[in-house]
Motif scaffolding. Structure first.
Motif, PDB file in Angstrom:
ATOM      1  N   GLY A  60      -0.638  13.503   3.936  1.00  0.00           N
ATOM      2  CA  GLY A  60      -1.527  12.448   4.402  1.00  0.00           C
ATOM      3  C   GLY A  60      -1.267  12.037   5.848  1.00  0.00           C
TER       4      GLY A  60
ATOM      5  N   ASN B  35       0.810  -1.227   0.000  1.00  0.00           N
ATOM      6  CA  ASN B  35       0.000   0.000   0.000  1.00  0.00           C
ATOM      7  C   ASN B  35       0.841   1.272   0.000  1.00  0.00           C
TER       8      ASN B  35
ATOM      9  N   LYS C 216       1.872   1.719  -3.495  1.00  0.00           N
ATOM     10  CA  LYS C 216       0.743   2.101  -4.351  1.00  0.00           C
ATOM     11  C   LYS C 216       0.336   3.560  -4.142  1.00  0.00           C
ATOM     12  N   LYS C 217       0.313   3.974  -2.882  1.00  0.00           N
ATOM     13  CA  LYS C 217      -0.267   5.291  -2.566  1.00  0.00           C
ATOM     14  C   LYS C 217       0.758   6.423  -2.461  1.00  0.00           C
ATOM     15  N   HIS C 218       2.034   6.084  -2.374  1.00  0.00           N
ATOM     16  CA  HIS C 218       3.073   7.124  -2.210  1.00  0.00           C
ATOM     17  C   HIS C 218       2.666   8.195  -1.213  1.00  0.00           C
ATOM     18  N   PRO C 219       2.435   7.834   0.023  1.00  0.00           N
ATOM     19  CA  PRO C 219       1.929   8.818   0.983  1.00  0.00           C
ATOM     20  C   PRO C 219       2.888   9.984   1.200  1.00  0.00           C
TER      21      PRO C 219
ATOM     22  N   HIS D 202      -5.753  12.696   9.919  1.00  0.00           N
ATOM     23  CA  HIS D 202      -4.491  12.134   9.411  1.00  0.00           C
ATOM     24  C   HIS D 202      -3.804  11.352  10.527  1.00  0.00           C
TER      25      HIS D 202
ATOM     26  N   THR E 207       0.165   5.977   7.210  1.00  0.00           N
ATOM     27  CA  THR E 207      -0.588   6.871   6.330  1.00  0.00           C
ATOM     28  C   THR E 207      -1.188   6.089   5.165  1.00  0.00           C
ATOM     29  N   ALA E 208      -0.461   5.105   4.694  1.00  0.00           N
ATOM     30  CA  ALA E 208      -0.958   4.286   3.582  1.00  0.00           C
ATOM     31  C   ALA E 208      -1.927   3.204   4.061  1.00  0.00           C
ATOM     32  N   ASN E 209      -1.976   2.980   5.368  1.00  0.00           N
ATOM     33  CA  ASN E 209      -2.831   1.923   5.933  1.00  0.00           C
ATOM     34  C   ASN E 209      -3.571   2.438   7.169  1.00  0.00           C
TER      35      ASN E 209
END
Lengths: 273, 273, 273
Positions: B56, B8, B11-14, B85, B211-213
């Motif tokens: 994020g 994740n 994928k999300k590049h937080p 956040h 942040t991504a999870n």
């Protein structure tokens, strides 16, 4: 003798409080760990006295001094003095600006330093209260060489006598002296001037050495200067084709990490006068 | 499961907002990029709320806190809370000075943290409001071992219950827990303590993971802790003769850069209680 | 032609005053040394005018601007203008916060810049006074590509005409322009976006180039941009299996250290319109 100084760093793991510039602070922390010490950085007025109290020594470096860190330098310095901790001054850029020269001068008046380490232009600026330092590098006209070394030693001894601090003037040739005894050190490599922070790192490492050897400030300072120069040589020898100053910095800290007392003893190149 | 957490991040590049110390900030930025996140640093009162808003997650590290960055920590923390956040606290040196302990304690009162990550001495200082942290390293008397691990877990769970944050106590053995479930993690290498910033880097990376999870804070934190330890092992294995702590730092970040979800899944060494 | 620019840096060793962020400051200092320049960092109101005076050029980077460094940027900028020193602005994160956008805008009004270098989102934010910069990275919607390059050039030329500064918009394709002549540069490697500070380092290095070539600001800027991109390519080519972004950063600075005028001339990939 010099090896013994490093042996004590390895044995005691001195905790060093650093009030230092943000340019080379990471390198200073890593070289303190590399040599066997332990770093902590703190520069707020409300924090420094507590931090200095839990440490064994203090390294004050004015490389990016500002209105909020300057008062912290005085507070920490006085507290360290009250606790009889060794304190080192690195007057980065003294002579290049009024703020740097006057702050360093006032620090000298109000804080008792065990060691003052800088390049020749910085030390001169500090001694006379003004100067022509070329940024953070020494003025070429000031460079120590075989022709002027006797007068530089004489100057450094007098400055040591006045400040009661060991004076370490580093460059192509290094002078480490108190008012009576002088180490002339010829370790080092020109590539050390191609990275930022070789002076700052030496000051940090020197603080670890004097903290671990509080009764031998002169010898401990000479040992740190030899160690840094010797590691500068080793780092250059380890450099591969295509590598440059960034890798050199890593190899320099790595060499400090791998330096043992025997290697320091064997590799140190100095005379004592 | 842990691999999914890293997937994740990739994928999300937080985008992670860091209010952190100037000692290890460059390493924190590079490790965030290495793990698939994106860093931004901002610590001025007038800047942090805008910056947190476009990010994020938020990483608050008090390593070189000062009178100007402390208010920014509260402003950013509250704004991040308002935006839901994830926010992480790294209480560097809590227990070593009054300012650090009281700032961290007050942050806990006024900001809701998703994760609190520190060494055992820092976390204890935070939990009881005072301490004997040895600079930025844990006190040896506090070290987590097989003899005291049950009581440390009990302590950490209670602290998690009180703060509603996941507690990550990192050292030779790592404890990551909420009030009911605990990861005991045995990745890592002693050499990680020979570089500055392994804790700070972990906190930064952990913020990217949470942040991504955002719905799996406990698992994401455990994944980040395993990832860091595993990369510490890989970095050591990659070290060549003559290399030391500076190169080790590079190899550690490089290992994070090259870590993929499968390798994390395979290399993570932990039990869940 | 471009090689000549580097030749002058090597010959003159320009001393560059940097008011820059603490994230990438060490890399900026080392890349200045690598390219043949000399760095000094100073950001206190009471220090910057003296320091700028002894330097040849000034690099203002707002990456971690704060209430104490912002006034220093104006003071140093005005002094540098009075001394006719080249001044570069790197508006890091302009568009991502009001403070960054308004500070950069006000700097443009009160200080005459020789060069403004940023990513496309930052430069757009600066030109229109607001923006949607994604942290410190360009918004993907803004990316320069073959479809929009003519309009980007047109925009950059107008902005150059308004500010009287050379505009350098860097990314996958780089645009360096004054109001009449434009370099479109295609050196570089995607891995440069995986380290922190490739933009900051370029700005620092560019300041060395323009300081050494004050009468050829456009060509000197184009040369610095080509040099950075070319070294990004060389650094990637030198990367070994298992290495990642941290080693890449070292290899990038190393490549700058080893770049000579002939190699720059040979490796630069650009067209002039």
């Amino acid at each position: 003798m010099l090896g013994k100084m490093l042996e004590n760093v390895n044995k005691k793991h001195p905790l060093v409080h650093n009030i230092t510039n943000y340019v080379t602070v990471n390198d200073c922390a890593n070289i303190l760990l590399a040599c066997g010490g332990s770093p902590i950085m703190s520069d707020d007025k409300a924090d420094v006295e507590d931090i200095t109290t839990v440490c064994g020594g203090l390294n004050i470096n004015i490389g990016t001094l500002n209105s909020s860190t300057i008062p912290a330098m005085f507070l920490a310095g006085k507290r360290a003095n009250a606790l009889s901790h060794p304190v080192l001054l690195d007057p980065v850029g003294a002579g290049a600006s009024l703020l740097r020269t006057s702050t360093a001068t006032e620090l000298l008046e109000k804080v008792k330093f065990s060691v003052i380490r800088g390049n020749i232009s910085e030390i001169k600026a500090l001694a006379v209260g003004s100067g022509s330092t070329k940024g953070v590098d020494a003025d070429e006209a000031d460079a120590v060489n075989d022709g002027n070394i006797d007068s530089v030693i004489d100057f450094a001894r007098k400055f040591s006598s006045r400040t009661q601090a060991v004076i370490a003037i580093t460059g192509a040739v290094d002078i480490v002296t108190d008012s009576s005894r002088t180490y002339i050190i010829r370790n080092g490599h020109p590539m050390m001037s191609k990275i930022t922070g070789s002076g700052c790192m030496l000051s940090a490492m020197c603080t670890a050495y004097i903290t671990a050897n509080p009764d031998e400030i002169l010898t401990a300072t000479a040992a740190a200067v030899c160690a840094m120069g010797l590691c500068g040589e080793k780092a250059f020898a380890a450099l591969l084709p295509g590598e440059g100053n960034s890798t050199y910095r890593n190899r320099l800290i790595d060499a400090v990490y791998n330096l043992d007392p025997e290697a320091l003893e064997r590799g140190a190149r100095y005379e004592v006068r």
